[in-house]
Design a protein around this motif. Sequence first.
Motif, mmCIF file in Angstrom:
data_model
loop_
_atom_site.group_PDB
_atom_site.id
_atom_site.type_symbol
_atom_site.label_atom_id
_atom_site.label_comp_id
_atom_site.label_asym_id
_atom_site.label_seq_id
_atom_site.Cartn_x
_atom_site.Cartn_y
_atom_site.Cartn_z
ATOM 1 N N ASP A 40 39.443 44.227 45.188
ATOM 2 C CA ASP A 40 39.996 43.643 43.948
ATOM 3 C C ASP A 40 39.052 42.590 43.360
ATOM 4 O O ASP A 40 39.134 42.395 42.349
ATOM 5 C CB ASP A 40 41.228 42.704 44.512
ATOM 6 C CG ASP A 40 42.385 43.677 44.881
ATOM 7 O OD1 ASP A 40 42.920 44.392 44.111
ATOM 8 O OD2 ASP A 40 42.638 43.566 46.074
ATOM 9 N N TYR A 41 38.027 42.139 44.237
ATOM 10 C CA TYR A 41 36.852 41.207 44.064
ATOM 11 C C TYR A 41 35.703 41.960 44.419
ATOM 12 O O TYR A 41 35.656 42.492 45.676
ATOM 13 C CB TYR A 41 36.890 39.779 44.528
ATOM 14 C CG TYR A 41 38.026 39.028 43.655
ATOM 15 C CD1 TYR A 41 37.890 38.160 42.830
ATOM 16 C CD2 TYR A 41 39.507 39.256 44.051
ATOM 17 C CE1 TYR A 41 38.714 37.416 42.234
ATOM 18 C CE2 TYR A 41 40.541 38.528 43.659
ATOM 19 C CZ TYR A 41 40.064 37.736 42.795
ATOM 20 O OH TYR A 41 41.201 36.850 41.902
ATOM 21 N N PRO A 72 36.454 40.936 39.028
ATOM 22 C CA PRO A 72 35.939 39.630 39.052
ATOM 23 C C PRO A 72 34.980 39.347 40.102
ATOM 24 O O PRO A 72 35.118 40.515 41.138
ATOM 25 C CB PRO A 72 37.324 38.868 39.301
ATOM 26 C CG PRO A 72 38.258 39.814 39.973
ATOM 27 C CD PRO A 72 37.907 41.024 39.009
ATOM 28 N N GLN A 92 33.634 36.865 31.501
ATOM 29 C CA GLN A 92 35.038 37.092 31.975
ATOM 30 C C GLN A 92 35.334 38.535 31.804
ATOM 31 O O GLN A 92 35.033 39.253 31.122
ATOM 32 C CB GLN A 92 36.010 35.992 31.062
ATOM 33 C CG GLN A 92 35.620 34.882 31.343
ATOM 34 C CD GLN A 92 35.548 34.111 32.851
ATOM 35 O OE1 GLN A 92 36.666 34.335 33.455
ATOM 36 N NE2 GLN A 92 34.497 33.606 33.182
ATOM 37 N N SER A 95 40.910 41.233 32.150
ATOM 38 C CA SER A 95 42.229 40.802 32.670
ATOM 39 C C SER A 95 42.416 39.192 32.547
ATOM 40 O O SER A 95 43.514 38.706 32.735
ATOM 41 C CB SER A 95 42.497 41.202 34.145
ATOM 42 O OG SER A 95 41.640 40.513 35.109
ATOM 43 N N THR A 97 41.071 37.345 34.998
ATOM 44 C CA THR A 97 41.103 36.806 36.202
ATOM 45 C C THR A 97 39.768 36.037 36.502
ATOM 46 O O THR A 97 38.431 36.560 36.018
ATOM 47 C CB THR A 97 41.193 37.934 37.184
ATOM 48 O OG1 THR A 97 42.237 38.647 36.959
ATOM 49 C CG2 THR A 97 41.147 37.376 38.491
ATOM 50 N N ASP A 124 37.380 29.840 39.740
ATOM 51 C CA ASP A 124 38.115 29.121 41.113
ATOM 52 C C ASP A 124 37.278 29.071 42.148
ATOM 53 O O ASP A 124 35.990 29.306 41.833
ATOM 54 C CB ASP A 124 38.956 30.640 41.688
ATOM 55 C CG ASP A 124 40.323 30.821 40.686
ATOM 56 O OD1 ASP A 124 40.446 30.102 39.647
ATOM 57 O OD2 ASP A 124 41.120 31.589 40.845
ATOM 58 N N LYS A 162 44.010 27.257 41.485
ATOM 59 C CA LYS A 162 42.330 27.654 41.445
ATOM 60 C C LYS A 162 41.604 27.500 42.749
ATOM 61 O O LYS A 162 40.383 27.594 42.781
ATOM 62 C CB LYS A 162 41.804 26.768 40.088
ATOM 63 C CG LYS A 162 42.326 27.453 38.928
ATOM 64 C CD LYS A 162 41.698 27.043 37.790
ATOM 65 C CE LYS A 162 40.488 27.362 37.464
ATOM 66 N NZ LYS A 162 40.345 28.807 37.288
#
Length: 298
Positions: A40-41, A72, A92, A95, A97, A124, A162
């Motif tokens: 996911d990252y 991300p 960025q 999405s 994120t 974040d 965050k």
Amino acid sequence: MLLIGESLNVISKKIGRAFKERDPKPIQEEALFQKEKRMDYIDINLGPAKKDGHELMPWVVEVVQDVVPDLPLALDTSNIDAIEAALKVIKQVPSGTPHIVNSIMCRPERYERMVPMTAEYNADFVALMWGPDGLPRDENERAALCVELLYFANEAGIPNEKIWVDGIVTPVNIQQPQAISLMEFQKMIPDMAPGARSTCGLSNISNGPPDHLRPIINQTYTVMLMKCGMESIITDPRDEKQTAICKGERQDIIDLIYGMLDGTEPDRGSLSKELLDYAKTVDVILGKTLYSDSWLEV
């Protein structure tokens, strides 16, 4: 559970050489591989990067985003200038994120500069429970550090949502009580810091044991932390069973471990060899069985 791929890391000989030589091909191949493996990252870990991190990190970010613009990133280095240089060029994701700064220690000389930086670039950040005295001794020391850092961030206008709290995973073969302390700390987060997120460097739990035993330790502890509310882990994208567990595709393993944590002792004689190994590993992590490299054979 969200997965942050850990293998775009300077400690890898292949990736480390690519960083040094500014060779984009191995870096992009690894980024594409991590996307294929359902991360996911993507964590970009330069280590200290004292010499040229301020040039290297933004270059790596652009190289990775050229091939995976939709994932991300987590920016991972102790070089604050390198983090800031990357935040200036990072794009960025579609999405929306946010990217993550991984990580900010609970030390004023670190967080007083880095927290405003993440606010400026809308990133974040991982709040790492490493304080002035190093590793906390237990869940209560972790909690005290967490309150200090999150209070500072909130005062700077950063909401808990965050912030990703990392209570620090330590090797089970030398610090069994710390594994339990982290689980207890994880349970405290919702009451102590409502809305805060969580992550950890999961594979630290198996640093030290033989390589063939590392996956089952990692997988078992992942489920134990899931039960305590852990939201994400920094993980090896090559561990496909780990990914399947985190994506909810091995409910049998999850049910077994959740049941044991709730006090239900399984009928070990009826378990498959695979599930029996998970049950034995739970006992080791909980300290019910003394760690040895042969615990699965007993």
